[in-house]
Scaffold this motif. Structure first.
Motif, PDB file in Angstrom:
ATOM      1  N   ILE A 318       0.859  -1.180   0.000  1.00 64.29           N
ATOM      2  CA  ILE A 318       0.000   0.000   0.000  1.00 64.29           C
ATOM      3  C   ILE A 318       0.897   1.232   0.000  1.00 64.29           C
ATOM      4  O   ILE A 318       1.618   1.498   0.962  1.00 64.29           O
ATOM      5  N   ARG A 319       0.890   1.939  -1.098  1.00 67.64           N
ATOM      6  CA  ARG A 319       1.629   3.186  -1.245  1.00 67.64           C
ATOM      7  C   ARG A 319       0.730   4.199  -1.942  1.00 67.64           C
ATOM      8  O   ARG A 319      -0.230   3.837  -2.624  1.00 67.64           O
ATOM      9  N   PHE A 320       1.054   5.471  -1.756  1.00 61.07           N
ATOM     10  CA  PHE A 320       0.225   6.526  -2.330  1.00 61.07           C
ATOM     11  C   PHE A 320       1.015   7.314  -3.360  1.00 61.07           C
ATOM     12  O   PHE A 320       2.255   7.278  -3.408  1.00 61.07           O
ATOM     13  N   MET A 321       0.271   8.046  -4.185  1.00 61.56           N
ATOM     14  CA  MET A 321       0.883   8.859  -5.231  1.00 61.56           C
ATOM     15  C   MET A 321       0.075  10.141  -5.390  1.00 61.56           C
ATOM     16  O   MET A 321      -1.100  10.207  -5.000  1.00 61.56           O
ATOM     17  N   ALA A 322       0.712  11.167  -5.911  1.00 60.81           N
ATOM     18  CA  ALA A 322       0.022  12.413  -6.249  1.00 60.81           C
ATOM     19  C   ALA A 322      -0.327  12.383  -7.723  1.00 60.81           C
ATOM     20  O   ALA A 322       0.492  11.983  -8.553  1.00 60.81           O
ATOM     21  N   THR A 323      -1.522  12.795  -8.043  1.00 57.27           N
ATOM     22  CA  THR A 323      -1.963  12.756  -9.440  1.00 57.27           C
ATOM     23  C   THR A 323      -2.086  14.144 -10.051  1.00 57.27           C
ATOM     24  O   THR A 323      -2.485  14.273 -11.207  1.00 57.27           O
ATOM     25  N   GLY A 324      -1.759  15.198  -9.279  1.00 61.55           N
ATOM     26  CA  GLY A 324      -1.901  16.553  -9.789  1.00 61.55           C
ATOM     27  C   GLY A 324      -0.762  16.960 -10.708  1.00 61.55           C
ATOM     28  O   GLY A 324       0.251  16.278 -10.840  1.00 61.55           O
ATOM     29  N   ASP A 325      -0.934  18.110 -11.298  1.00 61.48           N
ATOM     30  CA  ASP A 325       0.045  18.685 -12.219  1.00 61.48           C
ATOM     31  C   ASP A 325       1.075  19.474 -11.422  1.00 61.48           C
ATOM     32  O   ASP A 325       0.718  20.350 -10.634  1.00 61.48           O
ATOM     33  N   PRO A 326       2.379  19.195 -11.611  1.00 58.65           N
ATOM     34  CA  PRO A 326       3.395  19.982 -10.901  1.00 58.65           C
ATOM     35  C   PRO A 326       3.290  21.474 -11.166  1.00 58.65           C
ATOM     36  O   PRO A 326       3.750  22.284 -10.361  1.00 58.65           O
ATOM     37  N   ALA A 327       2.703  21.845 -12.279  1.00 55.28           N
ATOM     38  CA  ALA A 327       2.537  23.267 -12.590  1.00 55.28           C
ATOM     39  C   ALA A 327       1.127  23.753 -12.271  1.00 55.28           C
ATOM     40  O   ALA A 327       0.714  24.822 -12.703  1.00 55.28           O
ATOM     41  N   GLY A 328       0.395  22.962 -11.497  1.00 51.99           N
ATOM     42  CA  GLY A 328      -1.027  23.234 -11.305  1.00 51.99           C
ATOM     43  C   GLY A 328      -1.375  24.229 -10.232  1.00 51.99           C
ATOM     44  O   GLY A 328      -2.550  24.447  -9.964  1.00 51.99           O
ATOM     45  N   THR A 329      -0.380  24.854  -9.567  1.00 50.06           N
ATOM     46  CA  THR A 329      -0.720  25.776  -8.492  1.00 50.06           C
ATOM     47  C   THR A 329      -1.025  27.187  -8.994  1.00 50.06           C
ATOM     48  O   THR A 329      -1.517  28.009  -8.232  1.00 50.06           O
ATOM     49  N   SER A 330      -0.758  27.480 -10.236  1.00 50.16           N
ATOM     50  CA  SER A 330      -0.925  28.845 -10.728  1.00 50.16           C
ATOM     51  C   SER A 330      -2.345  29.382 -10.626  1.00 50.16           C
ATOM     52  O   SER A 330      -2.516  30.543 -10.257  1.00 50.16           O
ATOM     53  N   PRO A 331      -3.395  28.614 -10.895  1.00 48.98           N
ATOM     54  CA  PRO A 331      -4.741  29.185 -10.760  1.00 48.98           C
ATOM     55  C   PRO A 331      -5.304  29.116  -9.341  1.00 48.98           C
ATOM     56  O   PRO A 331      -6.510  29.166  -9.163  1.00 48.98           O
ATOM     57  N   GLY A 332      -4.428  28.972  -8.345  1.00 50.29           N
ATOM     58  CA  GLY A 332      -4.885  28.933  -6.969  1.00 50.29           C
ATOM     59  C   GLY A 332      -5.010  27.545  -6.398  1.00 50.29           C
ATOM     60  O   GLY A 332      -5.438  27.383  -5.255  1.00 50.29           O
ATOM     61  N   ARG A 333      -4.636  26.523  -7.175  1.00 46.59           N
ATOM     62  CA  ARG A 333      -4.648  25.169  -6.634  1.00 46.59           C
ATOM     63  C   ARG A 333      -3.549  25.054  -5.579  1.00 46.59           C
ATOM     64  O   ARG A 333      -2.568  25.777  -5.597  1.00 46.59           O
ATOM     65  N   LEU A 334      -3.735  24.105  -4.680  1.00 50.35           N
ATOM     66  CA  LEU A 334      -2.902  24.058  -3.484  1.00 50.35           C
ATOM     67  C   LEU A 334      -1.953  22.871  -3.479  1.00 50.35           C
ATOM     68  O   LEU A 334      -2.361  21.731  -3.719  1.00 50.35           O
ATOM     69  N   ASP A 335      -0.688  23.167  -3.204  1.00 50.72           N
ATOM     70  CA  ASP A 335       0.252  22.153  -2.773  1.00 50.72           C
ATOM     71  C   ASP A 335       0.608  22.471  -1.326  1.00 50.72           C
ATOM     72  O   ASP A 335       0.071  23.420  -0.744  1.00 50.72           O
ATOM     73  N   LEU A 336       1.497  21.700  -0.715  1.00 45.87           N
ATOM     74  CA  LEU A 336       1.784  21.930   0.692  1.00 45.87           C
ATOM     75  C   LEU A 336       2.467  23.271   0.960  1.00 45.87           C
ATOM     76  O   LEU A 336       2.117  23.944   1.946  1.00 45.87           O
ATOM     77  N   PRO A 337       3.442  23.702   0.153  1.00 47.87           N
ATOM     78  CA  PRO A 337       4.012  25.028   0.416  1.00 47.87           C
ATOM     79  C   PRO A 337       2.977  26.142   0.381  1.00 47.87           C
ATOM     80  O   PRO A 337       3.035  27.074   1.195  1.00 47.87           O
ATOM     81  N   ALA A 338       2.016  26.055  -0.536  1.00 48.88           N
ATOM     82  CA  ALA A 338       0.976  27.091  -0.608  1.00 48.88           C
ATOM     83  C   ALA A 338       0.101  27.073   0.645  1.00 48.88           C
ATOM     84  O   ALA A 338      -0.297  28.135   1.160  1.00 48.88           O
ATOM     85  N   VAL A 339      -0.199  25.881   1.167  1.00 47.86           N
ATOM     86  CA  VAL A 339      -1.001  25.792   2.392  1.00 47.86           C
ATOM     87  C   VAL A 339      -0.228  26.364   3.574  1.00 47.86           C
ATOM     88  O   VAL A 339      -0.786  27.107   4.399  1.00 47.86           O
ATOM     89  N   ARG A 340       1.051  26.038   3.671  1.00 42.72           N
ATOM     90  CA  ARG A 340       1.854  26.563   4.790  1.00 42.72           C
ATOM     91  C   ARG A 340       1.873  28.093   4.766  1.00 42.72           C
ATOM     92  O   ARG A 340       1.732  28.739   5.807  1.00 42.72           O
ATOM     93  N   GLU A 341       2.043  28.644   3.598  1.00 47.63           N
ATOM     94  CA  GLU A 341       2.062  30.100   3.466  1.00 47.63           C
ATOM     95  C   GLU A 341       0.721  30.692   3.883  1.00 47.63           C
ATOM     96  O   GLU A 341       0.665  31.697   4.615  1.00 47.63           O
ATOM     97  N   ALA A 342      -0.376  30.082   3.444  1.00 44.20           N
ATOM     98  CA  ALA A 342      -1.714  30.608   3.754  1.00 44.20           C
ATOM     99  C   ALA A 342      -1.999  30.536   5.248  1.00 44.20           C
ATOM    100  O   ALA A 342      -2.545  31.486   5.830  1.00 44.20           O
ATOM    101  N   LEU A 343      -1.641  29.429   5.906  1.00 45.98           N
ATOM    102  CA  LEU A 343      -1.910  29.299   7.332  1.00 45.98           C
ATOM    103  C   LEU A 343      -1.087  30.294   8.147  1.00 45.98           C
ATOM    104  O   LEU A 343      -1.580  30.850   9.142  1.00 45.98           O
TER     105      LEU A 343
END
Length: 410
Positions: A318-343
């Protein structure tokens, strides 16, 4: 053997008890929320007794706890079985691995579910002569029904039971039956809410989960509201925390928001403000610690959602994977660095002297992941749980920490 009623005073760290035909089910969320909003994933997680324990003083020579469990698995892979941890007079004496129970197989490709029943599991705890404090920390990773708790009389206790009156809180006074005394919770009342890591994922036993480790090190009375995959900044959960007695509250938010890909930054910031506002209605002066996500290489620069890795599953892992686009944060989508900054920005904007921010990277950062990799690419292993707990205690409960400096409100 004498049956001990499993009633509210016996159980610590829960919301309420539900009596069923097969036993007592422990709930970590109250009945009003379960009726109002029975979201399936959250309901499954709140029934797993993370941080919940039975606590009693007894002069019995042995206790037997019988449980009926249910666990989820994939067709090709299963997680390790749940464990009952036994603590006597503050010392850990046993880690009893569950057997039997129902097995629920979920096929991630077809969506089909099948289940097979299994027998109940009985844990027997032998006790030395005399009166002892017993803590039974329930499995955090399986749904359990407590079928019965029984006590076996020590012959010494039988001989002496009629010698004099027992404490007022004892049951079966002077009958030759075991003394059983409920123990009131004590210590700093700590309410914690978080994701599967707070729930306990990949810890070896209930005592090994980082919130329980931290609570025991600090002498705190823990109520763990960590829900695997379900720390979604939900308003009803904030209402539960608002009503909960607490000297300190910690909130570890963000990884599920990214892993579920449920909101953008535009929605995240006001949602966190609203979550905090609701809690403040019931805790205007309580110390609140807001913790941003730990390091997780899957989502450092990559957005969600997460998914089970099909290649690993085919190998029986049992392992997990990310399915999002590495360039997908530009329209406001969230990765962990963006969440840390927002909090961090939320904490600064509120100008609340009783609100404290902890960067999750200070608890488990990139170097920690390199040294102690996430076994399934998403959740820390036993050693990492221990490290996170130690660092949390240093920053919150130890001398110079949040609670030590500010203390409980008057």
């Amino acid at each position: 053997m004498h049956t001990i009623d499993i009633t509210e005073p016996l159980v610590h760290g829960h919301a309420d008890l539900e009596r069923t035909a097969q036993g007592v089910r422990i709930h970590r969320l109250p009945s009003w929320l379960r009726r109002l909003w029975p979201e399936p994933r959250l309901m499954a997680m709140e029934q797993q007794a993370a941080g919940v324990r039975l606590v009693l003083d007894t002069d019995a020579r042995a206790l037997e706890l019988t449980m009926r469990s249910a666990r989820a698995a994939f067709p090709t892979a299963q997680r390790p079985r749940g464990v009952l941890d036994v603590v006597i007079d503050g010392e850990t004496v046993a880690h009893d691995v569950l057997t039997g129970g129902a097995l629920i197989i979920n096929d991630p490709y077809t969506g089909e579910t099948s289940s097979s029943p299994g027998p109940a599991h009985t844990s027997r705890i032998e006790l030395p002569t005399g009166t002892h404090r017993v803590e039974l920390w329930l499995p955090y990773s399986e749904d359990v029904l407590l079928e019965s708790l029984r006590a076996e009389l020590d012959s010494h206790a039988a001989d002496s039971s009629s010698a004099g009156a027992r404490d007022a809180g004892a049951s079966d006074v002077g009958t030759g039956r075991p003394l059983v005394r409920h123990v009131a919770p004590s210590g700093t009342r700590w309410v914690h809410h978080g994701s599967s890591i707070s729930h306990g994922s990949n810890a070896a036993t209930p005592l090994g989960t980082w919130p329980v480790r931290a609570a025991r090190a600090a002498g705190a009375d823990l109520r763990n509201l960590g829900f695997g995959g379900s720390a979604m900044i939900d308003a009803p959960v904030a209402q539960v925390i608002r009503e909960a007695p607490a000297d300190i509250i910690s909130l570890k938010l963000g990884i599920n928001v990214v892993g579920g890909d449920i909101m953008r930054r535009r929605a995240l910031v006001p949602a966190v403000h609203g979550f905090l506002d609701t809690i403040r209605q019931g805790h205007p002066n309580t110390q609140i610690v807001l913790i941003s996500p730990l390091h997780c290489g899957l989502f450092e620069g990559v957005t969600g959602p997460s998914a089970v890795d099909p290649q690993a599953l085919a190998r029986g892992e049992i392992r997990f994977m990310a399915t999002g686009d590495p360039a997908g944060t530009s329209p406001g989508r969230l990765d962990l660095p963006a969440v840390r900054e927002a909090l961090a920005e939320v904490c600064a904007a509120r100008e609340d002297p009783q609100l404290h921010h902890i960067d999750g990277l200070d608890l488990y950062g990139a170097q920690d992941e390199a040294e102690l990799p996430l076994p399934d690419a998403l959740h820390p292993g036993p050693e990492a749980h221990a490290r996170i707990a130690e660092r949390f205690v240093e920053r919150v409960f130890a001398d110079g920490g949040v609670f030590a400096q500010h203390g409980a409100p008057a």
